[in-house]
Scaffold this motif. Structure first.
Motif, PDB file in Angstrom:
ATOM      1  N   ASP A   1       0.837  -1.193   0.000  1.00 32.36           N
ATOM      2  CA  ASP A   1       0.000   0.000   0.000  1.00 32.36           C
ATOM      3  C   ASP A   1       0.879   1.252   0.000  1.00 32.36           C
ATOM      4  O   ASP A   1       1.995   1.221   0.518  1.00 32.36           O
ATOM      5  CB  ASP A   1      -0.874   0.022   1.265  1.00 32.36           C
ATOM      6  CG  ASP A   1      -1.973  -1.022   1.196  1.00 32.36           C
ATOM      7  OD1 ASP A   1      -2.322  -1.443   0.068  1.00 32.36           O
ATOM      8  OD2 ASP A   1      -2.478  -1.409   2.266  1.00 32.36           O
TER       9      ASP A   1
ATOM     10  N   LEU B   1      -0.134   3.498  -4.938  1.00 31.37           N
ATOM     11  CA  LEU B   1      -1.187   3.477  -5.951  1.00 31.37           C
ATOM     12  C   LEU B   1      -2.539   3.551  -5.236  1.00 31.37           C
ATOM     13  O   LEU B   1      -2.712   2.926  -4.186  1.00 31.37           O
ATOM     14  CB  LEU B   1      -1.141   2.181  -6.778  1.00 31.37           C
ATOM     15  CG  LEU B   1      -0.009   2.026  -7.793  1.00 31.37           C
ATOM     16  CD1 LEU B   1      -0.041   0.620  -8.384  1.00 31.37           C
ATOM     17  CD2 LEU B   1      -0.091   3.075  -8.903  1.00 31.37           C
ATOM     18  N   PRO B   2      -3.480   4.297  -5.809  1.00 25.43           N
ATOM     19  CA  PRO B   2      -4.823   4.333  -5.208  1.00 25.43           C
ATOM     20  C   PRO B   2      -5.449   2.944  -5.230  1.00 25.43           C
ATOM     21  O   PRO B   2      -5.089   2.097  -6.052  1.00 25.43           O
ATOM     22  CB  PRO B   2      -5.610   5.276  -6.128  1.00 25.43           C
ATOM     23  CG  PRO B   2      -4.610   5.959  -6.991  1.00 25.43           C
ATOM     24  CD  PRO B   2      -3.396   5.087  -7.053  1.00 25.43           C
ATOM     25  N   GLN B   3      -6.405   2.709  -4.343  1.00 22.78           N
ATOM     26  CA  GLN B   3      -7.124   1.437  -4.332  1.00 22.78           C
ATOM     27  C   GLN B   3      -8.173   1.379  -5.441  1.00 22.78           C
ATOM     28  O   GLN B   3      -8.385   0.328  -6.047  1.00 22.78           O
ATOM     29  CB  GLN B   3      -7.807   1.228  -2.974  1.00 22.78           C
ATOM     30  CG  GLN B   3      -6.831   0.937  -1.840  1.00 22.78           C
ATOM     31  CD  GLN B   3      -5.991  -0.302  -2.078  1.00 22.78           C
ATOM     32  OE1 GLN B   3      -6.480  -1.324  -2.542  1.00 22.78           O
ATOM     33  NE2 GLN B   3      -4.689  -0.212  -1.806  1.00 22.78           N
ATOM     34  N   GLU B   4      -8.826   2.496  -5.695  1.00 23.31           N
ATOM     35  CA  GLU B   4      -9.932   2.522  -6.683  1.00 23.31           C
ATOM     36  C   GLU B   4      -9.348   2.258  -8.064  1.00 23.31           C
ATOM     37  O   GLU B   4      -8.334   2.842  -8.452  1.00 23.31           O
ATOM     38  CB  GLU B   4     -10.641   3.875  -6.597  1.00 23.31           C
ATOM     39  CG  GLU B   4     -11.969   3.934  -7.317  1.00 23.31           C
ATOM     40  CD  GLU B   4     -11.829   4.310  -8.773  1.00 23.31           C
ATOM     41  OE1 GLU B   4     -12.461   3.651  -9.620  1.00 23.31           O
ATOM     42  OE2 GLU B   4     -11.055   5.250  -9.069  1.00 23.31           O
TER      43      GLU B   4
ATOM     44  N   ALA C   1      -8.646   5.191 -10.712  1.00 23.08           N
ATOM     45  CA  ALA C   1      -7.578   6.073 -10.235  1.00 23.08           C
ATOM     46  C   ALA C   1      -6.225   5.348 -10.294  1.00 23.08           C
ATOM     47  O   ALA C   1      -5.183   5.954 -10.579  1.00 23.08           O
ATOM     48  CB  ALA C   1      -7.872   6.531  -8.806  1.00 23.08           C
ATOM     49  N   ARG C   2      -6.267   4.056 -10.052  1.00 16.87           N
ATOM     50  CA  ARG C   2      -5.049   3.238 -10.100  1.00 16.87           C
ATOM     51  C   ARG C   2      -4.495   3.208 -11.529  1.00 16.87           C
ATOM     52  O   ARG C   2      -3.289   3.376 -11.744  1.00 16.87           O
ATOM     53  CB  ARG C   2      -5.419   1.812  -9.640  1.00 16.87           C
ATOM     54  CG  ARG C   2      -4.293   0.968  -9.152  1.00 16.87           C
ATOM     55  CD  ARG C   2      -4.890  -0.286  -8.475  1.00 16.87           C
ATOM     56  NE  ARG C   2      -3.868  -1.225  -8.113  1.00 16.87           N
ATOM     57  CZ  ARG C   2      -3.254  -1.246  -6.921  1.00 16.87           C
ATOM     58  NH1 ARG C   2      -3.583  -0.382  -5.995  1.00 16.87           N
ATOM     59  NH2 ARG C   2      -2.316  -2.139  -6.668  1.00 16.87           N
TER      60      ARG C   2
ATOM     61  N   ALA D   1      -2.900   6.594 -12.275  1.00 19.13           N
ATOM     62  CA  ALA D   1      -1.584   6.762 -11.643  1.00 19.13           C
ATOM     63  C   ALA D   1      -0.500   6.052 -12.461  1.00 19.13           C
ATOM     64  O   ALA D   1       0.607   6.568 -12.648  1.00 19.13           O
ATOM     65  CB  ALA D   1      -1.606   6.237 -10.208  1.00 19.13           C
TER      66      ALA D   1
ATOM     67  N   ASP E   1      -2.669  13.561  -9.776  1.00 20.64           N
ATOM     68  CA  ASP E   1      -4.044  13.061  -9.845  1.00 20.64           C
ATOM     69  C   ASP E   1      -4.423  12.535  -8.469  1.00 20.64           C
ATOM     70  O   ASP E   1      -4.182  11.372  -8.154  1.00 20.64           O
ATOM     71  CB  ASP E   1      -4.148  11.948 -10.908  1.00 20.64           C
ATOM     72  CG  ASP E   1      -5.596  11.567 -11.197  1.00 20.64           C
ATOM     73  OD1 ASP E   1      -6.470  11.737 -10.319  1.00 20.64           O
ATOM     74  OD2 ASP E   1      -5.848  11.092 -12.318  1.00 20.64           O
ATOM     75  N   GLY E   2      -4.995  13.394  -7.639  1.00 22.99           N
ATOM     76  CA  GLY E   2      -5.377  12.968  -6.290  1.00 22.99           C
ATOM     77  C   GLY E   2      -4.163  12.884  -5.378  1.00 22.99           C
ATOM     78  O   GLY E   2      -3.295  13.746  -5.398  1.00 22.99           O
ATOM     79  N   ALA E   3      -4.096  11.801  -4.590  1.00 21.90           N
ATOM     80  CA  ALA E   3      -3.020  11.649  -3.606  1.00 21.90           C
ATOM     81  C   ALA E   3      -1.681  11.360  -4.292  1.00 21.90           C
ATOM     82  O   ALA E   3      -1.645  10.939  -5.455  1.00 21.90           O
ATOM     83  CB  ALA E   3      -3.359  10.507  -2.646  1.00 21.90           C
TER      84      ALA E   3
ATOM     85  N   SER F   1       1.376   9.545  -5.655  1.00 22.25           N
ATOM     86  CA  SER F   1       1.410   8.171  -6.185  1.00 22.25           C
ATOM     87  C   SER F   1       2.756   7.885  -6.827  1.00 22.25           C
ATOM     88  O   SER F   1       3.612   8.775  -6.953  1.00 22.25           O
ATOM     89  CB  SER F   1       0.306   7.967  -7.218  1.00 22.25           C
ATOM     90  OG  SER F   1       0.710   8.530  -8.465  1.00 22.25           O
TER      91      SER F   1
END
Lengths: 215, 215
Positions: free
Chosen positions: B84, B87-90, B93-94, B97, B157-159, B161
């Protein structure tokens, strides 16, 4: 749902299958996934709706059920992970196939782009011959390494994979270059890949777009 | 098992953290995985045992419980998929990334390598100024596109990564170039990444190798 990819409305390669949508078409054909194509003019590629999908204003992009993706390598990885046929099932072999995808775009293609750009931008410059020789020498070192690895293997690592698809697509860009004649093993490797039925279907589909663009 | 990576016994970047093992160290620190490092001389990188792991004779490589992997991007992808934090979990989004990982090495780094190579190989050539201007112009178009996308985003892109890790690592190579001063948003983005504790730990580890190499 079937995915939609973008491609050139009028490919600058005159239907030779070098535009990068060809790589995605080929991957989709390998896994048996039907798809739609949205054609874009050069002007449309640089406008806001497309830049929202690909910040660098290039084709191809990929849309599927809410997902909007750019970067040819990432699109092919996504297709390969969701379908059988482009990545081995065994986890170590799967990681190695992905390594060859990165090797194609990161360790080989930059030197091929440099060769193409030198021919394209500098052919009329007084330094062209001297620079071209240096660029070719750098590329040849990469091709020698690749040819040594390939040796008498059929594909880069076991069965045909997304790594081969990417590497072959990169090598096709220099098929016409004189230096490629020095690498018969790589030429045979490209020919083996082009003999795949999925490749032939993808090539025909992109060629049809080119012929249609001629009106 | 803890993985083993390879790195330069004497990094040509003089400890500035630009050698590609730094990217893998950083990824391993982000996910909290301890690792071992095997140092290689330039000669050892071109010998058969290393070429069997990386056909292009480069560092880093990655070994873990029987898996032997090359290509920085593929190594980081492998780490990111097994832990973990990178990479995003969704799933959409993954995929996005991973697209930024490919964008870093395929849509940005080649133009940065061209800038570096021009400075390295052609500084004393009569055409240096004219060519450098053209190379800089091509790179600036890519950086403009990236800066426009980043805008006021914290990360791509978001958090944070693996896509950011790769893109920042690529941009660091031109941190000292004059043209980078024209992109304060990208400089701030690089600084945000370098402020991460995992980055600091990785940087210190590679710098220690450099200091040790001085004897």
């Amino acid at each position: 749902m079937r995915p939609t990819i973008t491609a050139f409305a009028a490919s600058p390669d005159r239907g030779r299958g070098l535009a990068r949508d060809m790589r995605v078409r080929w991957a989709l054909e390998e896994v048996g996934q039907v798809y739609d194509v949205r054609l874009l003019t050069f002007a449309e590629m640089k406008e806001a709706p497309h830049l929202a999908m690909n910040p660098f204003g290039q084709i191809p992009t990929y849309e599927d059920d809410g997902l909007r993706l750019f970067e040819t390598g990432a699109i092919i990885l996504h297709i390969a992970e969701r379908h059988d046929g482009l990545l081995p099932q065994e986890s170590d072999a799967r990681a190695r196939a992905k390594a060859w995808m990165f090797a194609a775009v990161s360790s080989v293609e930059p030197w091929i782009l440099e060769l193409e750009n030198t021919g394209f931008f500098e052919r009329d410059k007084p330094w062209f011959q001297e620079r071209m020789a240096a660029v070719e020498a750098r590329l040849c070192r990469r091709l020698e390494a690749l040819a040594r690895w390939l040796d008498d293997r059929e594909w880069l690592d076991g069965a045909f994979s997304a790594g081969d698809l990417m590497m072959v697509s990169v090598l096709q860009r220099i098929r016409g270059a004189e230096l490629f004649g020095g690498f018969p093993g790589l030429a045979a490797y490209v020919a083996r890949a082009e003999a795949r039925p999925a490749y032939a279907r993808a090539f025909a589909a992109q060629l049809a777009v080119y012929h249609a663009s001629l009106g």
